[in-house]
Design a protein around this motif. Structure first.
Motif, PDB file in Angstrom:
ATOM      1  N   HIS A 116      12.804   4.674  25.159  1.00  0.00           N
ATOM      2  CA  HIS A 116      11.508   5.203  24.757  1.00  0.00           C
ATOM      3  C   HIS A 116      11.695   6.478  23.946  1.00  0.00           C
ATOM      4  N   LYS A 117      10.658   6.815  23.201  1.00  0.00           N
ATOM      5  CA  LYS A 117      10.630   8.042  22.417  1.00  0.00           C
ATOM      6  C   LYS A 117      10.125   9.163  23.324  1.00  0.00           C
ATOM      7  N   THR A 119       9.713  13.465  24.322  1.00  0.00           N
ATOM      8  CA  THR A 119       9.740  14.883  23.975  1.00  0.00           C
ATOM      9  C   THR A 119       9.774  15.703  25.256  1.00  0.00           C
ATOM     10  N   GLU A 147      15.181   7.976  22.529  1.00  0.00           N
ATOM     11  CA  GLU A 147      15.039   8.669  21.245  1.00  0.00           C
ATOM     12  C   GLU A 147      14.365  10.013  21.508  1.00  0.00           C
ATOM     13  N   VAL A 149      12.694  13.548  20.605  1.00  0.00           N
ATOM     14  CA  VAL A 149      11.948  14.199  19.530  1.00  0.00           C
ATOM     15  C   VAL A 149      11.651  15.638  19.949  1.00  0.00           C
ATOM     16  N   THR A 186       4.391  14.791  17.883  1.00  0.00           N
ATOM     17  CA  THR A 186       5.720  14.173  17.963  1.00  0.00           C
ATOM     18  C   THR A 186       5.660  12.651  17.956  1.00  0.00           C
ATOM     19  N   ALA A 188       5.544  10.948  20.500  1.00  0.00           N
ATOM     20  CA  ALA A 188       6.375  10.512  21.619  1.00  0.00           C
ATOM     21  C   ALA A 188       5.579   9.619  22.569  1.00  0.00           C
TER      22      ALA A 188
END
Length: 229
Positions: A116-117, A119, A147, A149, A186, A188
């Motif tokens: 997952h993205k 932050t 990932e 950010v 972001t 995210a």
């Protein structure tokens, strides 16, 4: 209020061979009373905590805010030699969760998979007062599929501040609105951090604004990733 955070932390520590005990005599660390100027009440809570953890090798908490409060015990008991000794011993063996993993156990890669993205918000007590800055980022960097950010203006306070959010609600609300805006910038999927006070505040604002961002304490994210791997 968020028992899943403590449970996730325990599961991760036990996987690393740590024998975790939960002294039932413990109570709140006393920070709300301390920060509001009620030091006699804070001392009452602190005595309970000092006694509960007297025989522990280490004390670990998923909150930089609570951990730093335990360092204040030396100030609370500066005129009580016996309690001051207890407070010194407690401060020396108390760690925030990610700090303990990296600094004491030397563990950075837990074998987690979390596609997952993500932050990350660095809470004020953890980053500014305890100096916990690199540890959570090192743990996140080792998660496969994640990932990362960077969060714009990450060092800015989220506006929670415990009783501050109640006593100065308008200012607090403006601060969390700005923080939440940076989170949505972001793009995210997940916001993570080390302190549920901050995450509760930011997550609540995101929810009210209809933002589709999942909010997880770092321990929850890592535990989910380990169990998924």
């Amino acid at each position: 209020m968020f028992p899943g955070v403590g449970e996730a932390m325990v599961r991760l520590l036990e996987r690393q061979g740590v024998r975790v005990e939960f002294p039932e005599g413990q109570t709140c660390c006393g920070q709300p009373a301390f920060n509001s100027g009620y030091w006699d009440d804070a001392r009452a809570a602190a005595r309970t905590v000092l006694d509960a953890f007297e025989d522990s090798d280490f004390v670990i908490a998923p909150s930089g805010s609570c951990v730093y409060m335990l360092h204040h015990y030396r100030e609370l008991f500066k005129d009580d030699a016996r309690r001051l000794g207890q407070a010194e011993r407690l401060a020396a063996k108390t760690y925030e969760f990610s700090q303990f993993l990296v600094q004491v156990l030397g563990v950075r890669d837990l074998g987690a998979y979390f596609p997952h993205k993500v932050t990350y918000h660095p809470s004020c007590h953890g980053s500014r007062l305890l100096g916990v800055k690199d540890e959570p980022l090192e743990l996140l960097a080792a998660v496969r599929g994640l990932e990362f950010v960077p969060l714009p203006m990450a060092e800015d306070c989220c506006g929670f501040g415990g009783t501050f959010a109640v006593k100065m609600a308008d200012i607090s609300g403006a601060m969390v609105a700005e923080k939440a805006e940076h989170v949505t910038e972001t793009e995210a999927e997940v916001l993570t951090g080390l302190d549920m006070g901050c995450l509760m505040n930011i997550g609540g604002h995101l929810r009210r604004k209809g933002a589709n961002v999942r909010v997880l304490h770092l321990a929850e994210l890592l535990a989910e990733g380990v169990e998924r791997a």
